[in-house]
Design a protein around this motif. Structure first.
Motif, short mmCIF file in Angstrom:
data_model
loop_
_atom_site.label_atom_id
_atom_site.label_comp_id
_atom_site.label_asym_id
_atom_site.label_seq_id
_atom_site.Cartn_x
_atom_site.Cartn_y
_atom_site.Cartn_z
N LEU A 7 0.83 -1.21 0.00
CA LEU A 7 0.00 0.00 0.00
C LEU A 7 0.86 1.25 0.00
O LEU A 7 0.54 2.24 -0.68
CB LEU A 7 -0.93 -0.01 1.21
CG LEU A 7 -2.04 -1.07 1.18
CD1 LEU A 7 -2.77 -1.11 2.52
CD2 LEU A 7 -3.02 -0.81 0.05
N HIS A 8 1.95 1.22 0.76
CA HIS A 8 2.88 2.36 0.76
C HIS A 8 3.44 2.58 -0.64
O HIS A 8 3.52 3.72 -1.13
CB HIS A 8 4.01 2.12 1.76
CG HIS A 8 4.98 3.24 1.84
ND1 HIS A 8 6.34 3.06 1.89
CD2 HIS A 8 4.80 4.60 1.88
CE1 HIS A 8 6.95 4.23 1.96
NE2 HIS A 8 6.03 5.18 1.95
N ILE A 9 3.82 1.51 -1.31
CA ILE A 9 4.37 1.61 -2.66
C ILE A 9 3.31 2.15 -3.62
O ILE A 9 3.61 2.96 -4.50
CB ILE A 9 4.93 0.25 -3.10
CG1 ILE A 9 6.22 -0.02 -2.33
CG2 ILE A 9 5.17 0.21 -4.61
CD1 ILE A 9 6.73 -1.43 -2.43
N ALA A 10 2.07 1.72 -3.46
CA ALA A 10 0.99 2.26 -4.29
C ALA A 10 0.89 3.77 -4.13
O ALA A 10 0.71 4.51 -5.10
CB ALA A 10 -0.34 1.61 -3.92
N SER A 11 1.03 4.24 -2.89
CA SER A 11 0.89 5.67 -2.63
C SER A 11 2.01 6.48 -3.25
O SER A 11 1.77 7.58 -3.75
CB SER A 11 0.83 5.93 -1.11
OG SER A 11 2.10 5.76 -0.51
N TRP A 17 -4.25 1.20 -5.53
CA TRP A 17 -4.02 0.58 -4.23
C TRP A 17 -4.51 -0.85 -4.22
O TRP A 17 -3.82 -1.75 -3.71
CB TRP A 17 -4.71 1.41 -3.13
CG TRP A 17 -4.16 2.81 -2.98
CD1 TRP A 17 -4.13 3.77 -3.94
CD2 TRP A 17 -3.57 3.38 -1.81
NE1 TRP A 17 -3.56 4.93 -3.44
CE2 TRP A 17 -3.22 4.72 -2.13
CE3 TRP A 17 -3.34 2.92 -0.52
CZ2 TRP A 17 -2.63 5.58 -1.21
CZ3 TRP A 17 -2.75 3.77 0.40
CH2 TRP A 17 -2.39 5.09 0.06
N VAL A 18 -5.68 -1.08 -4.79
CA VAL A 18 -6.18 -2.45 -4.91
C VAL A 18 -5.26 -3.26 -5.83
O VAL A 18 -4.90 -4.40 -5.54
CB VAL A 18 -7.63 -2.47 -5.43
CG1 VAL A 18 -7.98 -3.82 -6.07
CG2 VAL A 18 -8.60 -2.19 -4.28
N GLN A 101 -6.26 6.99 4.63
CA GLN A 101 -6.22 7.17 3.18
C GLN A 101 -6.23 5.81 2.47
O GLN A 101 -6.92 5.63 1.46
CB GLN A 101 -4.96 7.94 2.77
CG GLN A 101 -4.85 8.18 1.26
CD GLN A 101 -3.53 8.80 0.86
OE1 GLN A 101 -2.62 8.93 1.68
NE2 GLN A 101 -3.40 9.17 -0.40
N ALA A 102 -5.49 4.85 3.02
CA ALA A 102 -5.44 3.51 2.42
C ALA A 102 -6.83 2.89 2.36
O ALA A 102 -7.22 2.32 1.33
CB ALA A 102 -4.48 2.62 3.21
N ASN A 119 -13.64 -8.95 1.18
CA ASN A 119 -13.88 -9.21 2.60
C ASN A 119 -12.85 -8.51 3.47
O ASN A 119 -13.18 -7.99 4.55
CB ASN A 119 -13.86 -10.72 2.87
CG ASN A 119 -15.02 -11.44 2.23
OD1 ASN A 119 -16.06 -10.83 1.95
ND2 ASN A 119 -14.86 -12.73 1.97
N MET A 120 -11.60 -8.49 3.02
CA MET A 120 -10.55 -7.82 3.78
C MET A 120 -10.81 -6.30 3.85
O MET A 120 -10.68 -5.68 4.89
CB MET A 120 -9.18 -8.08 3.17
CG MET A 120 -8.03 -7.63 4.05
SD MET A 120 -6.43 -7.70 3.21
CE MET A 120 -6.37 -6.04 2.52
N ILE A 121 -11.21 -5.74 2.71
CA ILE A 121 -11.50 -4.30 2.67
C ILE A 121 -12.69 -3.99 3.57
O ILE A 121 -12.69 -2.98 4.30
CB ILE A 121 -11.76 -3.84 1.22
CG1 ILE A 121 -10.49 -4.00 0.38
CG2 ILE A 121 -12.23 -2.39 1.19
CD1 ILE A 121 -10.70 -3.80 -1.12
#
Length: 199
Positions: A7-11, A17-18, A101-102, A119-121
Motif C-alpha cells: 500500500l505504501h508503494i501504491a501511494s 491501491w487495490v 487514506q489507504a 472481505n478484507m476491505i
C-alpha cells in the motif's frame, strides 16, 4: 513485503491501491482493467526484487527453529512491522492519516476486487487494523491467518514460538532492503513512463 508495504508503494507510485494488493489474491490477470494490471505487475516486481535482495537471503539463512524455506513468508509480515516502526523515516504523512487514506482508496475499488480481498476491505471499513500490523499481536494475528488457510500452515508455528526473536532478526534486513526497494520502484516506474511516452 506484505499488505502495508504494498500500500505504501501504491501511494508513492500513484498506482492502484487495490492493484498493488492483487498479487496476494487469486485473479485472472487477462481480465484486469489497465490500472489494476499496472498495480498487479508492480506487486510481482516488488516480490521478485525482495526475494533476491541480499538482506532477504541473509534473513532466511539466520539460525532458528522454523524451516528456511518458509522464512520468506514470515519475513513479509515482519517487514511491515518494521516499516510501521520506522514510518517517520519513510512515510510522507502521519501514520494515522496514511492508514485512513489507504482504506478510502481500497474502498473505491472494492467492487473490482476478488471476493477474499473484498472481505478484507470490508473488515478494514469496520475497523482499520492497518496500524496493528506494527505490533507483536498484529504480527501474530497475520501469521495465524495464513496458518488457518494454508495447507502447510503448521510449519509456521515454530516462527510463532520465537516471534520476538524473529521480529528482532528482521530489523537490520529491513533497513538494508527497504531504501533499495524504494529506489528500485522509482526506477521501474520511470522506465514504464518512458516506454509509454515512446509508444
Amino acid at each position: 513485503m506484505n499488505y502495508f508495504s504494498h500500500l505504501h508503494i501504491a501511494s508513492i507510485t500513484n498506482t492502484s491501491w487495490v492493484g498493488n494488493l492483487l498479487g496476494d489474491f487469486p485473479v485472472d490477470v487477462s481480465t484486469l482493467a489497465p490500472d489494476l494490471l499496472v498495480g498487479w505487475r508492480l506487486h510481482q516486481q516488488v516480490d521478485v526484487m525482495v526475494d533476491k535482495h541480499d538482506a532477504s537471503v541473509h534473513f532466511r539463512s539466520m539460525p532458528r527453529k522454523g524451516r528456511r524455506r518458509f522464512a520468506g513468508i514470515v519475513q513479509d509480515i515482519v517487514m511491515d512491522y518494521w516499516l510501521i516502526q520506522y514510518w517517520a523515516k519513510f512515510g510522507s504523512v502521519p501514520l494515522g492519516v496514511f492508514c485512513d487514506q489507504a482504506v478510502l482508496e481500497l474502498v473505491k475499488d472494492k467492487d473490482r476486487s476478488p471476493e477474499r480481498l473484498k472481505n478484507m476491505i470490508a473488515s478494514l471499513e469496520r475497523e482499520n487494523w492497518l496500524p496493528n500490523l506494527g505490533t507483536i499481536e498484529g504480527v501474530e494475528k497475520a501469521i495465524l491467518s495464513i496458518m488457518r488457510r494454508w495447507r502447510y500452515g503448521e510449519h509456521l508455528q515454530y516462527f510463532l514460538d520465537d516471534l520476538p526473536q524473529i521480529i528482532e532478526q528482521a530489523e537490520a534486513p529491513f533497513l538494508a532492503l527497504y531504501p533499495d526497494l524504494l529506489d528500485y520502484v522509482e526506477c521501474e516506474m520511470k522506465k514504464a513512463e518512458a516506454t509509454h511516452s515512446l509508444g
